[in-house]
Design a protein around this motif. Structure first.
Motif, short mmCIF file in Angstrom:
data_model
loop_
_atom_site.label_atom_id
_atom_site.label_comp_id
_atom_site.label_asym_id
_atom_site.label_seq_id
_atom_site.Cartn_x
_atom_site.Cartn_y
_atom_site.Cartn_z
N ARG A 113 0.85 -1.20 0.00
CA ARG A 113 0.00 0.00 0.00
C ARG A 113 0.88 1.24 0.00
O ARG A 113 2.01 1.23 0.49
CB ARG A 113 -0.93 0.01 1.21
N ALA A 114 0.35 2.33 -0.56
CA ALA A 114 1.08 3.59 -0.62
C ALA A 114 1.44 4.05 0.79
O ALA A 114 0.63 3.96 1.71
CB ALA A 114 0.25 4.66 -1.33
N GLY A 115 2.65 4.52 0.96
CA GLY A 115 3.13 4.99 2.25
C GLY A 115 3.80 3.91 3.09
O GLY A 115 4.44 4.23 4.11
N GLN A 116 3.66 2.66 2.71
CA GLN A 116 4.28 1.56 3.45
C GLN A 116 5.80 1.63 3.30
O GLN A 116 6.32 1.90 2.23
CB GLN A 116 3.75 0.22 2.92
N ARG A 117 6.52 1.41 4.41
CA ARG A 117 7.97 1.42 4.38
C ARG A 117 8.47 -0.03 4.27
O ARG A 117 8.15 -0.87 5.12
CB ARG A 117 8.55 2.08 5.63
N LEU A 118 9.22 -0.30 3.21
CA LEU A 118 9.72 -1.64 2.96
C LEU A 118 11.24 -1.70 3.18
O LEU A 118 11.97 -0.82 2.74
CB LEU A 118 9.41 -2.08 1.52
N THR A 119 11.65 -2.75 3.82
CA THR A 119 13.08 -3.03 3.95
C THR A 119 13.58 -3.66 2.65
O THR A 119 13.00 -4.64 2.17
CB THR A 119 13.35 -3.99 5.12
#
Length: 355
Positions: A113-119
């Motif tokens: 989803r937009a805004g999600q922070r992914l490693t």
């Protein structure tokens, strides 16, 4: 090098004559002989060039070499933008989409989803091209294929996808051709799990056919059987067992059975299956046929003198797939293995009792 151009009609005729005295009837097995690991000093092993096979292309890992041009990606964090997909993020960062999913606990279908922070996990990532195999990739980097399987959590049927980014484990440093060759030795597990060529995203592997006349291009993957074989496996030959499964006197481990048989004894498929490999790329096993049976089962037939099937051919239980030989060894015998997944298992409990 496997010899080519054999007159298969002559081979088949010879084998059919031998069937009446050498094949194993359903429900029977070979008598046990003495348990011996000592080679016959008077025996002369058949040279690899004397192994004959139906005309076939080289294996995919020879037909489609791999360039070791992996991209090194630094570990980072990425904030998902509107319209992003996991594949698009992988293309942008250079990391593998599966590696990103694992690092962030994402399950299929990998919804973000937009805004999600992914490693974004760091490492060396190789971009898989059409026709490349796990074996060829492992060779190119001088890394054991089973280490690549573990690093990427690959599972059955181990068919890579064109455009997939595969994490290459180990420290990055230049290696000479000699170092890469010394670091990689092909074995049965490599062929079973790393021998299939990569396939385009929406394509499907070729379905098996009963005809040995069909010669598939080396870069065409083959679909494994969909279901496990019904009933018990059968003995592939009748003969004396000269080496059993498990530890041997030398301190090594035997992954199967060695069964002494006369030269040119028909070798029979232990169950219905699909031919996954035919060739001689493991020198110690000489002429080799590998069958997949579904349900994770694989059987292996080594030291053959004549190979009578093609990769991608469907075979029935009891069908002749080779004639025995002494290729890769110093006595006429059959090397027979059974594997469940990647694990060799003792064939004896899974074969019919001897009469």
């Amino acid at each position: 090098m496997i010899g080519m151009g054999v007159d298969c009609r002559g081979v088949a005729a010879l084998a059919l004559i031998s069937l009446s005295s050498a094949c194993v009837p359903a429900g029977s097995g070979p008598p046990l002989g003495r348990y011996s690991h000592d080679p016959d000093p008077t025996a002369v092993p058949r040279r690899e060039a004397e192994v004959v096979a139906l005309p076939a292309p080289p294996p995919a890992w020879e037909a489609r070499p791999v360039t070791s041009d992996a991209r090194t990606v630094a570990a980072s964090t990425y904030v998902v933008q509107p319209g992003d997909t996991l594949r698009g993020i992988a293309n942008r960062t250079g990391a593998g989409s599966e590696a990103i999913a694992r690092a962030n606990g994402l399950e299929r279908p990998f919804v973000i989803r937009a805004g999600q922070r992914l490693t974004i996990p760091g490492g060396r990532y190789h971009l898989v091209r059409a026709g490349e195999t796990g074996i060829a990739i492992a060779r190119a980097y001088g890394v054991a294929w089973d280490q690549i399987i573990a690093a990427n959590e690959l599972t059955d049927p181990y068919i890579l996808r064109v455009g997939q980014r595969v994490l290459i484990p180990g420290a990055e440093r230049p290696r000479t051709r000699e170092e890469r060759a010394a670091a990689f030795r092909i074995d049965i597990d490599d062929i079973v799990t790393g021998g299939q060529p990569a396939i385009p995203e929406r394509a499907r592997p070729a379905r098996a056919t009963a005809s040995s006349a069909r010669v598939l291009p080396a870069t065409t993957p083959v679909a494994p059987p969909a279901t496990a074989p019904s009933g018990r496996f059968q003995w592939p030959v009748r003969g004396s067992i000269v080496r059993r499964f498990g530890p041997v006197a030398s301190g090594e481990r035997s992954d199967g059975l060695k069964i002494a048989v006369p030269l040119d004894t028909p070798v029979l498929a232990a169950a219905d299956g699909t031919v996954a490999y035919v060739g001689g790329d493991i020198p110690s096993l000489g002429g080799l046929v590998i069958l997949q049976h579904g349900g994770g089962w694989t059987t292996v037939y080594g030291h053959a003198g004549q190979l009578l099937v093609q990769r991608g051919q469907s075979v029935k239980r009891g069908q002749m797939i080779a004639l025995s030989g002494d290729s890769g060894t110093n006595r006429a015998q059959l090397h027979f293995e059974m594997r469940q997944g990647r694990t060799p298992v003792d064939p004896i409990p899974r074969l019919p009792a001897r009469p």
